[in-house]
Design a protein around this motif. Sequence first.
Motif, PDB file in Angstrom:
ATOM      1  N   ASP A   1      -3.469  33.923 -31.236  1.00  0.00           N
ATOM      2  CA  ASP A   1      -2.163  33.607 -31.806  1.00  0.00           C
ATOM      3  C   ASP A   1      -2.300  33.068 -33.220  1.00  0.00           C
ATOM      4  OD1 ASP A   1       0.794  33.205 -31.434  1.00  0.00           O
ATOM      5  OD2 ASP A   1       0.208  31.137 -31.786  1.00  0.00           O
TER       6      ASP A   1
ATOM      7  N   SER B   1       5.435  34.421 -26.117  1.00  0.00           N
ATOM      8  CA  SER B   1       5.571  32.996 -25.828  1.00  0.00           C
ATOM      9  C   SER B   1       4.247  32.264 -25.835  1.00  0.00           C
ATOM     10  CB  SER B   1       6.230  32.824 -24.453  1.00  0.00           C
ATOM     11  OG  SER B   1       6.335  31.459 -24.100  1.00  0.00           O
ATOM     12  N   MET B   2       4.297  31.008 -26.283  1.00  0.00           N
ATOM     13  CA  MET B   2       3.201  30.080 -26.039  1.00  0.00           C
ATOM     14  C   MET B   2       3.110  29.783 -24.543  1.00  0.00           C
ATOM     15  SD  MET B   2       3.656  27.214 -29.009  1.00  0.00           S
ATOM     16  CE  MET B   2       2.916  27.429 -30.620  1.00  0.00           C
TER      17      MET B   2
ATOM     18  N   SER C   1       5.790  21.776 -29.075  1.00  0.00           N
ATOM     19  CA  SER C   1       6.929  22.559 -29.563  1.00  0.00           C
ATOM     20  C   SER C   1       8.204  22.173 -28.825  1.00  0.00           C
ATOM     21  CB  SER C   1       6.651  24.051 -29.393  1.00  0.00           C
ATOM     22  OG  SER C   1       5.570  24.464 -30.206  1.00  0.00           O
TER      23      SER C   1
ATOM     24  N   ALA D   1       4.762  27.555 -35.223  1.00  0.00           N
ATOM     25  CA  ALA D   1       5.896  27.661 -34.297  1.00  0.00           C
ATOM     26  C   ALA D   1       7.054  26.761 -34.697  1.00  0.00           C
ATOM     27  CB  ALA D   1       5.442  27.322 -32.877  1.00  0.00           C
ATOM     28  N   CYS D   2       6.737  25.619 -35.276  1.00  0.00           N
ATOM     29  CA  CYS D   2       7.753  24.589 -35.505  1.00  0.00           C
ATOM     30  C   CYS D   2       8.149  24.399 -36.964  1.00  0.00           C
ATOM     31  CB  CYS D   2       7.259  23.252 -34.955  1.00  0.00           C
ATOM     32  SG  CYS D   2       6.925  23.265 -33.182  1.00  0.00           S
TER      33      CYS D   2
ATOM     34  N   GLY E   1       8.190  28.072 -26.732  1.00  0.00           N
ATOM     35  CA  GLY E   1       7.519  27.961 -28.013  1.00  0.00           C
ATOM     36  C   GLY E   1       6.992  29.313 -28.455  1.00  0.00           C
ATOM     37  N   SER E   2       7.117  29.620 -29.745  1.00  0.00           N
ATOM     38  CA  SER E   2       6.644  30.912 -30.249  1.00  0.00           C
ATOM     39  C   SER E   2       6.396  30.838 -31.740  1.00  0.00           C
ATOM     40  CB  SER E   2       7.672  32.001 -29.957  1.00  0.00           C
ATOM     41  OG  SER E   2       7.185  33.275 -30.347  1.00  0.00           O
ATOM     42  N   THR E   3       5.349  31.506 -32.181  1.00  0.00           N
ATOM     43  CA  THR E   3       5.043  31.616 -33.601  1.00  0.00           C
ATOM     44  C   THR E   3       6.213  32.254 -34.348  1.00  0.00           C
ATOM     45  OG1 THR E   3       2.660  31.788 -33.266  1.00  0.00           O
ATOM     46  CG2 THR E   3       3.544  32.777 -35.254  1.00  0.00           C
ATOM     47  N   ARG E   4       6.603  31.641 -35.466  1.00  0.00           N
ATOM     48  CA  ARG E   4       7.722  32.158 -36.253  1.00  0.00           C
ATOM     49  C   ARG E   4       7.350  32.440 -37.709  1.00  0.00           C
ATOM     50  NH1 ARG E   4      12.103  31.492 -33.032  1.00  0.00           N
ATOM     51  NH2 ARG E   4      11.923  29.939 -31.368  1.00  0.00           N
TER      52      ARG E   4
END
Length: 434
Positions: free
Chosen positions: A121, A140-141, A151, A225-226, A342-345
């Motif tokens: 990731d 998803s995380m 997250s 993610a955040c 939570g997910s990488t953005r």
Amino acid sequence: MNLMPLLAARRDAGKPVRVALIGAGKFGSMFLSQVPHIAGLEVAVIADLDPERAKQACRQVGWDEARIEATRYVADGAEAAAMDGIEVVIEATGHPAAGARHALAAITAGKHVVMVNVEADVLVGPVLATRAQAAGVVYSMAYGDQPALVSEMVDWARATGFTVAAAGKGTKYLPAYHQVTPDDVWTHYGLTPEAAKAAGMNPQMFNSFLDGTKSAIEMAAIANACGLDVPEAGLAFPPVGVDDLAHVLRPKAVGGQLDRDGMVEVVSSLERDGRPVFRDLRWGVYVVLKAPNDYAAACFKQYGLPTDSTGQYAAMYKPFHLIGLELSMSVLNAALRSEPTGSTREWRGDAAAVAKRDLKAGEMLDREGGYTVYGRLMPARASREVRALPIGLAHGVKLERDVAAGQVVTSDDVALDETQAIVSLRRELEATEW
């Protein structure tokens, strides 16, 4: 808070949530131990390089023979990801290149992806997340792992109107740990090599937690993610107990140790002289909140939150994480709500390879937790500028020139095979403005 009613409806309709698990190691085994106790959740296929080992893992966590025989076992993760009837694919191999390959196979097949593989990731996650979004599936995380738990806390803080001053986790850290190798890792865990071997513990994997690499990877994942910032000089690992989180993890302008609000940081459970920190957070996660007004700050004290001396900053924390035992939260959120935990953005943080000792041209890098390099957290901007070699690619590649101890290894220092799929994905990440 309605996952179980949603799952019960699926179960009663004869449409259980069916999962493919790729990687039956510790994380995967912890998840498998819970599956028989969650009605409506089924693991239809398990992929592992050694399918018989995967069967044995199921026996060790308490599966009965009927469940074991009803499950399919394969050696190819991409094959498992593409199987009909699967809704969610869990990638739990820990291998960056394999993780990306399996995630892409799942996305192409229209499956949701739960990415336990935080190494993959951080290496190429924004690219994978973009492709998942285009395909209409969840990326998803893994709930239970610290990045997803942090997250969740950050999302809660913002949704309730607070500024996030800092967020992160605890770990056991001393500066000398960056140079530890698999040969001496067990002394720092209080184990003998014989006891660790008898328990099936991998010294290189456990060393990646000790030498700072996992912390770098996980904080990069949280930043991505955040939308949090990464310290310019890397993680500082301040020794901090839970009572002092709000005092230390606030901006320098008000007496703390951070450059500004909105940072990731890891706190150490050891003082620099090796003494244990009082009420440490070694196994937990935290968020430091900033009140938007004096009224909210007064409420912090009224309701028992530990605050800093100004009363404007307060800390909340969770003293533990249960890793794979909590993973079903991600699976069920993806399948029943089409939501990630939570997910990488975006690309804000990176984990760069740094020389543990003086390295000579011709040496082979041996990945995280090994003898040659460890992972250091860097702002993605800085990583791109210096062409830092990500720790996820520092495996089986030869140095073409010397690198001094403590220096970041760059892509120009090594002979990378640019034709490899994982390298192409990484180049796509680096070439995109996030």
